[in-house]
Design a protein around this motif. Structure first.
Motif, PDB file in Angstrom:
ATOM      1  N   ALA A   1       0.971   4.083  -2.920  1.00  0.00           N
ATOM      2  CA  ALA A   1       0.725   5.496  -2.620  1.00  0.00           C
ATOM      3  C   ALA A   1       1.850   6.367  -3.155  1.00  0.00           C
ATOM      4  O   ALA A   1       1.615   7.452  -3.713  1.00  0.00           O
ATOM      5  CB  ALA A   1       0.572   5.690  -1.118  1.00  0.00           C
TER       6      ALA A   1
ATOM      7  N   ILE B   1       1.395   9.319  -5.976  1.00  0.00           N
ATOM      8  CA  ILE B   1       1.866  10.692  -5.713  1.00  0.00           C
ATOM      9  C   ILE B   1       2.923  11.094  -6.735  1.00  0.00           C
ATOM     10  O   ILE B   1       2.920  12.216  -7.247  1.00  0.00           O
ATOM     11  CB  ILE B   1       2.401  10.811  -4.265  1.00  0.00           C
ATOM     12  CG1 ILE B   1       1.248  10.664  -3.280  1.00  0.00           C
ATOM     13  CG2 ILE B   1       3.130  12.125  -4.056  1.00  0.00           C
ATOM     14  CD1 ILE B   1       1.679  10.547  -1.838  1.00  0.00           C
TER      15      ILE B   1
ATOM     16  N   ILE C   1       0.842  -1.208   0.000  1.00  0.00           N
ATOM     17  CA  ILE C   1       0.000   0.000   0.000  1.00  0.00           C
ATOM     18  C   ILE C   1       0.872   1.250   0.000  1.00  0.00           C
ATOM     19  O   ILE C   1       0.590   2.230  -0.693  1.00  0.00           O
ATOM     20  CB  ILE C   1      -0.962  -0.023   1.196  1.00  0.00           C
ATOM     21  CG1 ILE C   1      -2.018  -1.105   0.997  1.00  0.00           C
ATOM     22  CG2 ILE C   1      -1.617   1.327   1.394  1.00  0.00           C
ATOM     23  CD1 ILE C   1      -2.933  -1.318   2.180  1.00  0.00           C
TER      24      ILE C   1
END
Length: 154
Positions: free
Chosen positions: A39, A43, A35
């Motif tokens: 992420a 980003i 995860i």
């Protein structure tokens, strides 16, 4: 860039799935790691896209003495094409036949008032028999489907 990140995350998950218990990582830690990597990838791609849009200046055309040099000829050509597709509204006739009223652009009226009669599609040409004899013209629905419009003002 996103494909390479997805490929790396998939490869990492496959590589860490079996030896996770040997290294002291359990399934929960591997899930958190995946995860976190996802992420970071999201980003990073968002930052990359925002940098591209900020680095590219908005250009409104090259003007020279108020004339847009890039689009000048194409605009003239498109206006010519558009004007060729505008039919005179006065030539739209209602002809009574024994089957009812038929709307059509009259052939002779178009020949007198529209310069490009020969460029009209042949498949839109109709012949209607009225009490005054046969009438030839063009079906307005067929012409509208092929991009022709009336110069009638609404």
């Amino acid at each position: 860039m996103l494909k390479s990140v997805i490929t790396a995350v998939t490869a990492l998950s496959l590589a860490t799935a079996t030896p996770a218990a040997a290294n002291g990582l359990d399934r929960e830690d591997v899930g958190k790691l995946l995860i976190g990597l996802a992420a970071v990838a999201v980003i990073g791609s968002a930052l990359e896209n925002s940098d591209d849009s900020a680095a590219t200046p908005v250009q409104h055309g090259n003007s020279w003495n108020g004339i847009n040099r890039d689009n000048d000829w194409s605009r003239l050509n498109s206006n010519t094409q558009r004007s060729r597709r505008v039919l005179p509204a006065d030539c739209l006739r209602r002809v009574e036949t024994r089957f009812g009223v038929q709307r059509m652009y009259g052939q002779r009226c178009l020949e007198r008032n529209y310069r490009h009669v020969n460029s009209l599609p042949e498949r839109c040409e109709v012949r209607v028999y009225s009490s005054n004899g046969p009438r030839t013209g063009f079906d307005p629905v067929c012409l509208r489907e092929r991009g022709f419009v009336s110069d009638r003002r609404n």
